[in-house]
Motif scaffolding. Structure first.
Motif, PDB file in Angstrom:
ATOM      1  N   LEU A  15       0.820  -1.215   0.000  1.00  0.00           N
ATOM      2  CA  LEU A  15       0.000   0.000   0.000  1.00  0.00           C
ATOM      3  C   LEU A  15       0.850   1.260   0.000  1.00  0.00           C
ATOM      4  N   ASP A  16       1.927   1.264   0.791  1.00  0.00           N
ATOM      5  CA  ASP A  16       2.816   2.421   0.797  1.00  0.00           C
ATOM      6  C   ASP A  16       3.347   2.711  -0.603  1.00  0.00           C
ATOM      7  N   GLU A  17       3.761   1.663  -1.265  1.00  0.00           N
ATOM      8  CA  GLU A  17       4.315   1.804  -2.621  1.00  0.00           C
ATOM      9  C   GLU A  17       3.272   2.367  -3.575  1.00  0.00           C
ATOM     10  N   ALA A  18       2.029   1.910  -3.423  1.00  0.00           N
ATOM     11  CA  ALA A  18       0.958   2.395  -4.290  1.00  0.00           C
ATOM     12  C   ALA A  18       0.665   3.871  -4.030  1.00  0.00           C
ATOM     13  N   VAL A  19       0.679   4.284  -2.754  1.00  0.00           N
ATOM     14  CA  VAL A  19       0.432   5.685  -2.411  1.00  0.00           C
ATOM     15  C   VAL A  19       1.504   6.582  -3.012  1.00  0.00           C
ATOM     16  N   GLN A  20       2.749   6.187  -2.868  1.00  0.00           N
ATOM     17  CA  GLN A  20       3.845   7.000  -3.386  1.00  0.00           C
ATOM     18  C   GLN A  20       3.800   7.080  -4.914  1.00  0.00           C
ATOM     19  N   ALA A  21       3.472   5.964  -5.547  1.00  0.00           N
ATOM     20  CA  ALA A  21       3.406   5.957  -7.010  1.00  0.00           C
ATOM     21  C   ALA A  21       2.284   6.865  -7.506  1.00  0.00           C
ATOM     22  N   ALA A  22       1.132   6.804  -6.828  1.00  0.00           N
ATOM     23  CA  ALA A  22       0.014   7.656  -7.222  1.00  0.00           C
ATOM     24  C   ALA A  22       0.344   9.125  -7.004  1.00  0.00           C
ATOM     25  N   ALA A  23       1.036   9.417  -5.898  1.00  0.00           N
ATOM     26  CA  ALA A  23       1.417  10.801  -5.610  1.00  0.00           C
ATOM     27  C   ALA A  23       2.350  11.353  -6.682  1.00  0.00           C
ATOM     28  N   GLN A  24       3.292  10.551  -7.117  1.00  0.00           N
ATOM     29  CA  GLN A  24       4.231  10.996  -8.140  1.00  0.00           C
ATOM     30  C   GLN A  24       3.540  11.214  -9.479  1.00  0.00           C
ATOM     31  N   LYS A  25       2.629  10.311  -9.832  1.00  0.00           N
ATOM     32  CA  LYS A  25       1.946  10.435 -11.123  1.00  0.00           C
ATOM     33  C   LYS A  25       1.019  11.651 -11.139  1.00  0.00           C
ATOM     34  N   LYS A  26       0.398  11.951  -9.988  1.00  0.00           N
ATOM     35  CA  LYS A  26      -0.522  13.082  -9.909  1.00  0.00           C
ATOM     36  C   LYS A  26       0.177  14.376  -9.487  1.00  0.00           C
ATOM     37  N   ASN A  27       1.498  14.299  -9.296  1.00  0.00           N
ATOM     38  CA  ASN A  27       2.266  15.462  -8.863  1.00  0.00           C
ATOM     39  C   ASN A  27       1.720  16.026  -7.556  1.00  0.00           C
ATOM     40  N   VAL A  28       1.380  15.127  -6.642  1.00  0.00           N
ATOM     41  CA  VAL A  28       0.875  15.494  -5.321  1.00  0.00           C
ATOM     42  C   VAL A  28       2.000  15.319  -4.318  1.00  0.00           C
ATOM     43  N   SER A  29       2.245  16.337  -3.511  1.00  0.00           N
ATOM     44  CA  SER A  29       3.349  16.273  -2.556  1.00  0.00           C
ATOM     45  C   SER A  29       2.895  16.022  -1.123  1.00  0.00           C
ATOM     46  N   LEU A  30       1.594  16.112  -0.877  1.00  0.00           N
ATOM     47  CA  LEU A  30       1.069  15.879   0.474  1.00  0.00           C
ATOM     48  C   LEU A  30      -0.267  15.170   0.362  1.00  0.00           C
ATOM     49  N   ILE A  31      -0.407  14.019   1.058  1.00  0.00           N
ATOM     50  CA  ILE A  31      -1.645  13.250   1.018  1.00  0.00           C
ATOM     51  C   ILE A  31      -2.160  13.087   2.435  1.00  0.00           C
TER      52      ILE A  31
END
Length: 228
Positions: free
Chosen positions: A140-156
């Motif tokens: 799950l951690d890996e999925a969160v980080q990957a989604a953040a990078q693809k969406k250019n999101v720096s804080l979730i």
């Protein structure tokens, strides 16, 4: 980061295919400032792996599920007339309170015993669900980080609690605060002055003094004059 995820993920431990919330919006949503929200229990419950495991579990553990359902129906058939009688008796003009308490205690005992029995029957099913979910959580951690990078999101943030579950390096102000503190407090004394006590004790002493001062002073008793 896994430690941060645990409180949120724990909320979805008992989700099943029937009760899994459908995602009304993307799991990770980006706003103009690069901040997103995510519902981790919904992500898990709606994942392909989780949904497939739920379907497979119905077949793999069909014997236990059928046994539990049959036992549940037996308990319902046993309890229904008892509950109906209890409701009828308590609506009487002069209900026997002692008899009602005995009926209620018997109903509660059967219900609790039945729940324990059903949990024991379904223990392999619950263990299977926990095992499947843990395997998903491991990625799950890996999925969160990957989604953040693809969406250019720096804080979730977690959609329910607002807890930070992912933060880019630009949000970490530890070093900045440290630099400011070093400028404000370049050094300190190591030997306390005479009579010094820690702040916690000082606050306790001040609270005690304030409480004592708030108590009304006792009026002195007037001495009665003695007759001659």
């Amino acid at each position: 980061m896994k430690n941060l995820l645990k409180p949120v993920v724990a909320a979805g431990l008992m989700l099943t295919a029937a009760s899994a919330p459908m995602l009304a919006a993307p799991a990770v949503a980006q706003d103009a400032r690069g901040v997103g929200v995510v519902s981790l229990p919904a992500v898990i419950a709606n994942s392909n792996a989780y949904q497939t495991a739920e379907q497979q579990r119905q077949t793999t553990y069909k014997a236990q599920i059928d046994q539990a359902e049959a036992r549940r129906q037996q308990l319902e058939a046993q309890l229904t007339p008892m509950i109906q009688k209890f409701n009828t008796d308590r609506q009487a003009a002069n209900p026997d309170q002692q008899a009602l308490q005995q009926q209620a205690a018997q109903i509660q005992q059967i219900e609790q015993s039945g729940q324990r029995e059903l949990q024991q029957i379904l223990a392999p099913v619950s263990l299977s669900r926990a095992y499947a979910q843990e395997q998903i959580e491991d990625r799950l951690d890996e999925a969160v980080q990957a989604a953040a990078q693809k969406k250019n999101v720096s804080l979730i943030l977690d959609a329910t609690s607002g807890q930070v579950i992912y933060a880019g390096a630009q949000h970490n102000l530890t070093q900045d605060v440290l630099n400011e503190l070093n400028a404000l407090v370049p050094s300190v004394q190591v030997t306390p002055p005479q009579g010094w006590v820690p702040r916690e004790i000082r606050e306790q002493q001040q609270a005690a003094q304030a409480a004592q001062g708030a108590q009304p002073a006792q009026q002195p008793q007037q001495q009665q004059p003695t007759g001659r």
